[in-house]
Each structure stands twice: as structure tokens, then as C-alpha cells.
Scaffold this motif. Structure first.
Motif, PDB file in Angstrom:
ATOM      1  N   ASP A  45       0.820  -1.222   0.000  1.00  0.00           N
ATOM      2  CA  ASP A  45       0.000   0.000   0.000  1.00  0.00           C
ATOM      3  C   ASP A  45       0.849   1.266   0.000  1.00  0.00           C
ATOM      4  N   ASN A  47       1.051   3.311  -2.481  1.00  0.00           N
ATOM      5  CA  ASN A  47       0.287   4.354  -3.160  1.00  0.00           C
ATOM      6  C   ASN A  47      -1.186   4.329  -2.768  1.00  0.00           C
ATOM      7  N   HIS A  49      -2.749   6.509  -1.159  1.00  0.00           N
ATOM      8  CA  HIS A  49      -3.310   7.857  -1.303  1.00  0.00           C
ATOM      9  C   HIS A  49      -3.739   8.143  -2.741  1.00  0.00           C
ATOM     10  N   LYS A  51      -5.603   6.062  -4.603  1.00  0.00           N
ATOM     11  CA  LYS A  51      -6.826   5.332  -4.931  1.00  0.00           C
ATOM     12  C   LYS A  51      -7.979   6.327  -4.926  1.00  0.00           C
ATOM     13  N   ASP A  56     -14.721  10.606  -4.630  1.00  0.00           N
ATOM     14  CA  ASP A  56     -13.705  11.307  -3.848  1.00  0.00           C
ATOM     15  C   ASP A  56     -13.424  12.697  -4.414  1.00  0.00           C
TER      16      ASP A  56
END
Length: 166
Positions: A45, A47, A49, A51, A56
């Protein structure tokens, strides 16, 4: 117990919710067999941030809503542009960036292995003798001066008095 000549008809009435909830596990089993499992390309994980989903970025409060067709169309366009431009950019940049990153990490590894660590090990080997010499110099020159200054200054006493204000 003879042969039955009459045909019986049966009907089952189910709500849509019950029907979909019972058939979903069957559909999932078929999809899993048809498609190979995707490899997790970011198992740590790193990356997380990045997703980013449509919700969003664009969110409509409950007090105002656009037309459903506009919302669905903009969602589809967002996902399409995000997906296709990511594919184009990675096609153009992935190999050159991998080359640069590989070179940078190769240089850093080489410098660390062949320069930094031998220097650190050399310093660690010579530090015990340097420590003995340094502590001897401190004990001979600095400690007597600081001890004398401490004794001189320890005899000073300061008292604070509050003056009476008229």
C-alpha cells in the motif's frame, strides 16, 4: 404406483431482493472461474493515497442534485479519461522512468556498499583509540578549568527581593 399421466405446474414467487441475494454467490463463482485472479501490484500500500474514485473528487450534497443522466455520464467520462490517460502516460513514461530509477538505485547501492560502509567501518575501528586520546585530553586540559570555574561561581548567591510599590 402406476404411471402418472397428468402434468403438475408449479410456480415460485420471489421478491427481487431475495432472488438477487440468492443468485449472487452463484454468479460470483462463475466469474471467478472465467477470470484469472488479478495480481496485487501494490502489496505494501505504498500508493494508497492515489486510490481516487469519482465520489472522492466530485460529490453532490443532499440539498442539490444534478440530473441522473448527467451524473452517470460525468462518472463514466471521469473513469474513461482517468483510465485511458493513465494507460497512455504509462506507455510513454514507464520504461524511461524505470531506466532512470534503476540507474539511481544502482549508483546509490554501489556508493553505499563500496564507499560509505567501508568509511563507517574504518571509523568504528579507530574510534576506541581516538576515544582514549580524546578523554585523556579532556581530563588534562578542560576538566581542571571547568572545575575551577565551577568552584568560583558556586560561592555566589543571589537573592531576589520585591520592592514595595507605593
Amino acid at each position: 404406483m402406476g404411471l402418472e399421466k397428468e402434468k403438475a405446474e408449479t410456480c415460485v414467487f420471489m421478491d427481487e431482493d431475495v432472488f438477487h441475494s440468492t443468485i449472487e454467490p452463484i454468479l460470483k463463482k462463475k466469474k471467478e472461474k472465467a477470470r484469472a485472479p488479478l495480481l496485487d501490484r501494490d502489496p505494501r500500500d505504498i500508493n494508497a493515497h492515489l486510490k481516487v474514485d469519482f465520489e472522492d473528487v466530485i460529490a453532490e450534497p443532499s440539498s442539490v442534485h444534478s440530473l441522473d443522466s448527467v451524473w452517470i455520464g460525468s462518472h463514466a467520462l471521469f473513469e474513461l479519461i482517468k483510465f485511458s490517460f493513465y494507460r497512455v502516460l504509462t506507455t510513454l513514461l514507464a520504461i524511461p522512468m524505470a531506466l532512470v530509477a534503476g540507474l539511481v538505485f544502482a549508483i546509490l547501492s554501489c556508493v553505499h556498499i563500496w564507499v560509505v560502509m567501508p568509511l563507517v567501518q574504518s571509523c568504528m575501528m579507530t574510534l576506541p583509540s581516538v576515544q582514549v586520546i580524546w578523554s585523556s585530553l579532556m581530563d588534562t586540559f578542560v576538566r581542571p578549568v571547568l572545575r575551577s570555574a565551577g568552584r568560583c561561581l558556586s560561592s555566589i548567591s543571589i537573592k531576589s527581593c520585591k520592592a514595595d510599590v507605593l
